[in-house]
Write a protein that holds these residues in place. Sequence first.
Motif, PDB file in Angstrom:
ATOM      1  N   ILE A 199      30.773  -9.758 -45.665  1.00 31.74           N
ATOM      2  CA  ILE A 199      31.850 -10.908 -45.228  1.00 31.74           C
ATOM      3  C   ILE A 199      32.555  -9.831 -44.141  1.00 31.74           C
ATOM      4  CG2 ILE A 199      33.837 -12.053 -45.958  1.00 31.74           C
ATOM      5  CD1 ILE A 199      32.810 -11.876 -48.886  1.00 31.74           C
ATOM      6  N   ALA A 200      32.620 -10.445 -42.957  1.00 29.08           N
ATOM      7  CA  ALA A 200      33.222  -9.792 -41.937  1.00 29.08           C
ATOM      8  C   ALA A 200      33.991 -10.708 -40.900  1.00 29.08           C
ATOM      9  CB  ALA A 200      31.939  -9.361 -40.997  1.00 29.08           C
ATOM     10  N   PRO A 201      34.839  -9.985 -40.141  1.00 31.38           N
ATOM     11  CA  PRO A 201      35.626 -10.704 -39.081  1.00 31.38           C
ATOM     12  C   PRO A 201      34.620 -11.120 -38.067  1.00 31.38           C
ATOM     13  CG  PRO A 201      36.017  -8.369 -38.919  1.00 31.38           C
ATOM     14  CD  PRO A 201      35.312  -8.707 -40.190  1.00 31.38           C
ATOM     15  N   PRO A 202      35.207 -11.899 -36.973  1.00 30.85           N
ATOM     16  CA  PRO A 202      34.445 -12.195 -35.787  1.00 30.85           C
ATOM     17  C   PRO A 202      33.879 -10.927 -35.054  1.00 30.85           C
ATOM     18  CG  PRO A 202      36.187 -13.676 -36.003  1.00 30.85           C
ATOM     19  CD  PRO A 202      36.536 -12.416 -36.818  1.00 30.85           C
ATOM     20  N   PRO A 203      32.935 -10.865 -34.224  1.00 28.46           N
ATOM     21  CA  PRO A 203      32.672  -9.768 -33.536  1.00 28.46           C
ATOM     22  C   PRO A 203      33.800  -9.262 -32.397  1.00 28.46           C
ATOM     23  CG  PRO A 203      30.938 -11.566 -33.481  1.00 28.46           C
ATOM     24  CD  PRO A 203      32.073 -11.982 -34.161  1.00 28.46           C
ATOM     25  N   GLU A 204      33.768  -8.169 -32.055  1.00 28.54           N
ATOM     26  CA  GLU A 204      34.707  -7.424 -31.228  1.00 28.54           C
ATOM     27  C   GLU A 204      36.006  -7.379 -32.015  1.00 28.54           C
ATOM     28  OE1 GLU A 204      33.767  -6.066 -28.534  1.00 28.54           O
ATOM     29  OE2 GLU A 204      31.742  -7.150 -29.207  1.00 28.54           O
ATOM     30  N   PHE A 205      36.329  -7.499 -33.231  1.00 32.62           N
ATOM     31  CA  PHE A 205      37.256  -6.880 -33.974  1.00 32.62           C
ATOM     32  C   PHE A 205      36.852  -5.700 -34.363  1.00 32.62           C
ATOM     33  CE2 PHE A 205      38.702 -11.168 -33.561  1.00 32.62           C
ATOM     34  CZ  PHE A 205      39.949 -11.340 -34.129  1.00 32.62           C
ATOM     35  N   PRO A 206      38.018  -4.823 -34.612  1.00 30.79           N
ATOM     36  CA  PRO A 206      37.703  -3.265 -34.896  1.00 30.79           C
ATOM     37  C   PRO A 206      36.764  -3.122 -36.345  1.00 30.79           C
ATOM     38  CG  PRO A 206      39.917  -3.513 -34.459  1.00 30.79           C
ATOM     39  CD  PRO A 206      39.289  -4.863 -34.671  1.00 30.79           C
ATOM     40  N   ARG A 209      33.320  -3.826 -35.453  1.00 33.58           N
ATOM     41  CA  ARG A 209      32.564  -2.720 -34.649  1.00 33.58           C
ATOM     42  C   ARG A 209      32.175  -1.294 -35.673  1.00 33.58           C
ATOM     43  NH1 ARG A 209      35.034  -1.884 -28.916  1.00 33.58           N
ATOM     44  NH2 ARG A 209      35.003  -4.280 -28.136  1.00 33.58           N
ATOM     45  N   VAL A 210      33.036  -1.305 -36.774  1.00 31.16           N
ATOM     46  CA  VAL A 210      32.673  -0.176 -37.813  1.00 31.16           C
ATOM     47  C   VAL A 210      31.109  -0.686 -38.573  1.00 31.16           C
ATOM     48  CG1 VAL A 210      33.241   1.098 -39.811  1.00 31.16           C
ATOM     49  CG2 VAL A 210      35.130   0.414 -37.945  1.00 31.16           C
ATOM     50  N   LEU A 211      31.147  -2.092 -38.762  1.00 32.06           N
ATOM     51  CA  LEU A 211      30.053  -2.479 -39.482  1.00 32.06           C
ATOM     52  C   LEU A 211      28.691  -2.339 -38.566  1.00 32.06           C
ATOM     53  CD1 LEU A 211      29.410  -3.988 -42.024  1.00 32.06           C
ATOM     54  CD2 LEU A 211      29.759  -6.070 -40.930  1.00 32.06           C
ATOM     55  N   SER A 212      29.134  -2.536 -37.038  1.00 31.31           N
ATOM     56  CA  SER A 212      27.962  -2.362 -36.397  1.00 31.31           C
ATOM     57  C   SER A 212      27.574  -0.714 -36.282  1.00 31.31           C
ATOM     58  CB  SER A 212      28.176  -2.511 -34.865  1.00 31.31           C
ATOM     59  OG  SER A 212      28.659  -4.029 -34.820  1.00 31.31           O
ATOM     60  N   ALA A 213      28.498   0.280 -36.442  1.00 20.77           N
ATOM     61  CA  ALA A 213      28.172   1.520 -36.691  1.00 20.77           C
ATOM     62  C   ALA A 213      27.473   1.813 -37.993  1.00 20.77           C
ATOM     63  CB  ALA A 213      29.462   2.410 -36.728  1.00 20.77           C
ATOM     64  N   ARG A 226      29.213 -14.432 -44.236  1.00 21.00           N
ATOM     65  CA  ARG A 226      30.613 -15.368 -43.965  1.00 21.00           C
ATOM     66  C   ARG A 226      31.476 -14.470 -42.905  1.00 21.00           C
ATOM     67  NH1 ARG A 226      30.915 -19.575 -46.276  1.00 21.00           N
ATOM     68  NH2 ARG A 226      29.811 -18.705 -48.056  1.00 21.00           N
ATOM     69  N   ARG A 227      32.313 -15.317 -42.228  1.00 20.28           N
ATOM     70  CA  ARG A 227      33.038 -14.606 -41.027  1.00 20.28           C
ATOM     71  C   ARG A 227      34.509 -14.959 -41.322  1.00 20.28           C
ATOM     72  NH1 ARG A 227      31.010 -10.745 -37.545  1.00 20.28           N
ATOM     73  NH2 ARG A 227      28.958 -10.899 -37.186  1.00 20.28           N
ATOM     74  N   THR A 228      35.579 -14.314 -41.267  1.00 15.65           N
ATOM     75  CA  THR A 228      37.011 -14.775 -41.374  1.00 15.65           C
ATOM     76  C   THR A 228      37.912 -13.516 -41.029  1.00 15.65           C
ATOM     77  OG1 THR A 228      38.849 -15.621 -42.768  1.00 15.65           O
ATOM     78  CG2 THR A 228      36.989 -14.012 -43.894  1.00 15.65           C
TER      79      THR A 228
END
Length: 304
Positions: A199-206, A209-213, A226-228
């Motif tokens: 479960i993650a916030p929208p892209p480009e939220f901090p 970005r950690v999830l991408s790392a 799910r995103r919120t």
Amino acid sequence: MSGPTVEQLELLRELHDRGSLAAVAAALHKTPSAVSQQLKAAQRELGVPLVVRAGRGLVLTDAGVALARSAVGVATALAEAEASWQRFQGAATGTVRLACFHSAAELLVPGLLDRLRSRPGLVLETADEDVAQDDFAALAADYDVVVAHRSDDVAAPARDGLVVVPLLREPMDVALPADHPLAGREHVTPADVIGEDWIAPPPEFPIDRVLSAIAARAGAPVRVVRRTTHLPLTEILVARGHGIALLPRHTTREHAPAGLVLLPLRDLRAGRLVEALLRPDRYARRAVREVVDALVAEAAAVAP
């Protein structure tokens, strides 16, 4: 031929910062036609082109940019003079407008209000603003203080012409339901959790970005179900077993629901930097400086 007035300098600064006549007009509570007439009058009085048409909009000429930048110094000097005068008059007074994203507001605003209770002359107005991390700087045109966050594993976004006051670094922990097989560990690694539903916030939220790392370190994509942006909702969903998430440590521990476990993430620097962004002339105001000082003190208290 006279030099520019303070009003003309401020108009050019607003156009430089906001980028369009419509945005400037809305900020100054005028019509675009009125703003356009002011620009034409300034060009006639100063005798040099200040704007040129680009497509459907206007952009500043080199002379316009130079005057817009000088407007910052003029506005700052005026604010410093006002602050000096207030010191002779006694306590700081005035209204300070603060914008804050939701989880930082939970963490900082109650204590900030407690600290300002002894300053009856200060009126703090707060607004919720939760945007992508590169968009916080633009909010400084509309607020005295903008509390922003950014992931700490990337370079800071461009914030030219702004004062940046560090507030705190908040680690990002992995949130798991209490009955998850990994919940009993002292920590987890990207490899441990990459295969989970997230479960993650929208892209480009901090946080995203950690999830991408995490994905880059584990060498596999993240499966976001799910995103919120609403972290309390994320906490409840994780506690009920609908996925796992990255959550800010200090904020989440204040009100984590039963059934949720936070584990530190190893093998990756995971966190967000929380900062206050201000225009220099706003920072020079005594009332604003006292609010920022109280904000820094509160951040040190909640996240030593």
